[in-house]
Design a protein around this motif. Structure first.
Motif, PDB file in Angstrom:
ATOM      1  N   ARG A  31      75.609  61.611 -39.230  1.00 35.81           N
ATOM      2  CA  ARG A  31      76.888  61.129 -39.836  1.00 35.81           C
ATOM      3  C   ARG A  31      77.429  61.564 -41.109  1.00 35.81           C
ATOM      4  N   GLY A  32      76.364  62.080 -41.866  1.00 37.52           N
ATOM      5  CA  GLY A  32      76.632  62.260 -43.215  1.00 37.52           C
ATOM      6  C   GLY A  32      76.870  61.220 -44.063  1.00 37.52           C
ATOM      7  N   ASP A  33      76.322  60.143 -44.046  1.00 37.94           N
ATOM      8  CA  ASP A  33      76.328  59.115 -44.861  1.00 37.94           C
ATOM      9  C   ASP A  33      76.075  59.236 -46.173  1.00 37.94           C
ATOM     10  N   VAL A  34      75.207  60.185 -46.583  1.00 37.81           N
ATOM     11  CA  VAL A  34      74.390  60.248 -47.768  1.00 37.81           C
ATOM     12  C   VAL A  34      75.731  61.046 -48.810  1.00 37.81           C
ATOM     13  N   HIS A  35      75.625  60.520 -50.042  1.00 36.31           N
ATOM     14  CA  HIS A  35      76.661  61.049 -50.867  1.00 36.31           C
ATOM     15  C   HIS A  35      76.206  62.475 -51.747  1.00 36.31           C
ATOM     16  N   ASP A  36      75.780  63.331 -50.644  1.00 33.00           N
ATOM     17  CA  ASP A  36      75.336  64.740 -51.490  1.00 33.00           C
ATOM     18  C   ASP A  36      75.854  65.825 -50.331  1.00 33.00           C
ATOM     19  N   PRO A  37      76.770  66.632 -50.857  1.00 39.29           N
ATOM     20  CA  PRO A  37      77.532  67.534 -49.895  1.00 39.29           C
ATOM     21  C   PRO A  37      76.363  68.537 -49.630  1.00 39.29           C
ATOM     22  N   ASP A  38      75.526  68.916 -50.498  1.00 37.90           N
ATOM     23  CA  ASP A  38      74.364  69.920 -49.955  1.00 37.90           C
ATOM     24  C   ASP A  38      73.653  69.467 -48.882  1.00 37.90           C
ATOM     25  N   LEU A  39      72.983  68.169 -48.689  1.00 35.28           N
ATOM     26  CA  LEU A  39      72.465  67.314 -47.676  1.00 35.28           C
ATOM     27  C   LEU A  39      73.454  67.408 -46.282  1.00 35.28           C
ATOM     28  N   ASN A  40      74.639  66.883 -46.647  1.00 36.68           N
ATOM     29  CA  ASN A  40      75.497  66.757 -45.566  1.00 36.68           C
ATOM     30  C   ASN A  40      75.753  68.108 -44.906  1.00 36.68           C
ATOM     31  N   ARG A  41      75.848  69.162 -45.422  1.00 39.87           N
ATOM     32  CA  ARG A  41      76.145  70.563 -44.588  1.00 39.87           C
ATOM     33  C   ARG A  41      75.229  71.001 -43.758  1.00 39.87           C
ATOM     34  N   MET A  42      73.891  70.432 -43.942  1.00 36.41           N
ATOM     35  CA  MET A  42      72.752  70.991 -43.058  1.00 36.41           C
ATOM     36  C   MET A  42      72.554  70.112 -41.905  1.00 36.41           C
ATOM     37  N   SER A  43      72.306  70.521 -40.599  1.00 38.75           N
ATOM     38  CA  SER A  43      71.893  69.784 -39.623  1.00 38.75           C
ATOM     39  C   SER A  43      70.358  69.671 -39.689  1.00 38.75           C
TER      40      SER A  43
ATOM     41  N   ALA B 210      56.718  55.802 -44.717  1.00 30.51           N
ATOM     42  CA  ALA B 210      57.158  56.239 -43.591  1.00 30.51           C
ATOM     43  C   ALA B 210      57.246  57.750 -43.712  1.00 30.51           C
ATOM     44  N   THR B 211      56.627  58.725 -42.988  1.00 25.27           N
ATOM     45  CA  THR B 211      56.500  60.056 -43.430  1.00 25.27           C
ATOM     46  C   THR B 211      57.359  60.499 -41.995  1.00 25.27           C
ATOM     47  N   ALA B 212      58.420  61.291 -42.459  1.00 25.28           N
ATOM     48  CA  ALA B 212      59.273  61.832 -41.736  1.00 25.28           C
ATOM     49  C   ALA B 212      59.260  63.386 -41.229  1.00 25.28           C
ATOM     50  N   TYR B 213      58.671  63.645 -40.114  1.00 25.66           N
ATOM     51  CA  TYR B 213      58.803  65.234 -39.916  1.00 25.66           C
ATOM     52  C   TYR B 213      60.147  65.873 -39.338  1.00 25.66           C
ATOM     53  N   VAL B 214      60.686  66.539 -40.311  1.00 26.12           N
ATOM     54  CA  VAL B 214      61.814  67.033 -40.145  1.00 26.12           C
ATOM     55  C   VAL B 214      62.036  68.643 -40.243  1.00 26.12           C
ATOM     56  N   LEU B 215      62.900  69.187 -39.645  1.00 24.01           N
ATOM     57  CA  LEU B 215      63.338  70.633 -39.331  1.00 24.01           C
ATOM     58  C   LEU B 215      64.780  70.808 -39.461  1.00 24.01           C
ATOM     59  N   PRO B 216      65.039  71.705 -40.266  1.00 25.07           N
ATOM     60  CA  PRO B 216      66.436  72.166 -40.257  1.00 25.07           C
ATOM     61  C   PRO B 216      66.827  72.898 -39.011  1.00 25.07           C
ATOM     62  N   LEU B 217      67.980  72.599 -38.464  1.00 22.80           N
ATOM     63  CA  LEU B 217      68.570  73.391 -37.143  1.00 22.80           C
ATOM     64  C   LEU B 217      68.375  74.739 -37.454  1.00 22.80           C
ATOM     65  N   GLY B 218      67.556  75.729 -36.537  1.00 17.25           N
ATOM     66  CA  GLY B 218      67.490  76.897 -36.600  1.00 17.25           C
ATOM     67  C   GLY B 218      66.367  77.364 -37.333  1.00 17.25           C
ATOM     68  N   GLY B 219      65.587  76.346 -38.216  1.00 18.49           N
ATOM     69  CA  GLY B 219      64.349  76.651 -38.743  1.00 18.49           C
ATOM     70  C   GLY B 219      64.688  77.352 -40.117  1.00 18.49           C
ATOM     71  N   THR B 220      65.871  77.802 -40.678  1.00 19.82           N
ATOM     72  CA  THR B 220      66.014  78.343 -41.791  1.00 19.82           C
ATOM     73  C   THR B 220      66.400  77.326 -42.832  1.00 19.82           C
ATOM     74  N   GLY B 221      65.813  77.497 -44.259  1.00 18.11           N
ATOM     75  CA  GLY B 221      66.204  76.649 -45.383  1.00 18.11           C
ATOM     76  C   GLY B 221      65.207  75.445 -45.185  1.00 18.11           C
TER      77      GLY B 221
END
Length: 135
Positions: free
Chosen positions: A33-45, A60-71
């Motif tokens: 939803r892009g609830d964070v007040h950081d435009p750099d973070l909100n532009r990433m899936s 809590a350790t979150a295991y994450v991956l940007p969509l497409g694997g880049t960045g």
């Protein structure tokens, strides 16, 4: 005290698994939803594949991956930079005694699945699994 030593190494408890999944869903929703007040973070899936919690549920350790694997490095940096706000947003959605400290790691399971598929497609493995080598 003996109970904790007995369960060490036996894997996460049902409670840890349940809370980890609740945190994963909430974190995914906040990021989508892009609830964070950081435009750099909100532009990433960002995909949140799994969240593992410590036995006391304080980490809590979150295991994450940007969509497409880049960045990948950028996404970990952005999440870490915004972890205070993410912690607040996630804890608002959950009825936990303590808001867990969020930590972020790259989710390597997709890389592992690709490597497993690659290995299973090798001629020697195909020959072994098809029974052609039996005589």
């Amino acid at each position: 005290m003996a109970k904790n030593r007995f369960h060490e190494g036996s894997g996460p408890s049902q409670r840890q698994l349940r809370v980890g999944e609740l945190i994963r869903r909430s974190l995914s929703e906040v990021l989508a939803r892009g609830d964070v007040h950081d435009p750099d973070l909100n532009r990433m899936s960002i995909t949140v594949g799994e969240v593992r919690t410590s036995p006391d549920l304080r980490i809590a350790t979150a295991y994450v991956l940007p969509l497409g694997g880049t960045g990948q490095d950028e996404v970990i940096s952005l999440l870490s930079r915004n972890k205070g706000e993410l912690r607040r947003l996630v804890s608002k959605k959950l009825a936990l005694k303590f808001a867990p400290d969020l930590r972020f790691r790259l989710d390597k399971t997709f890389d592992q699945m690709d490597e497993t598929r690659r290995m299973l497609q090798q001629d020697t493995v195909l020959r072994d699994t098809s029974g052609e080598g039996d005589a």
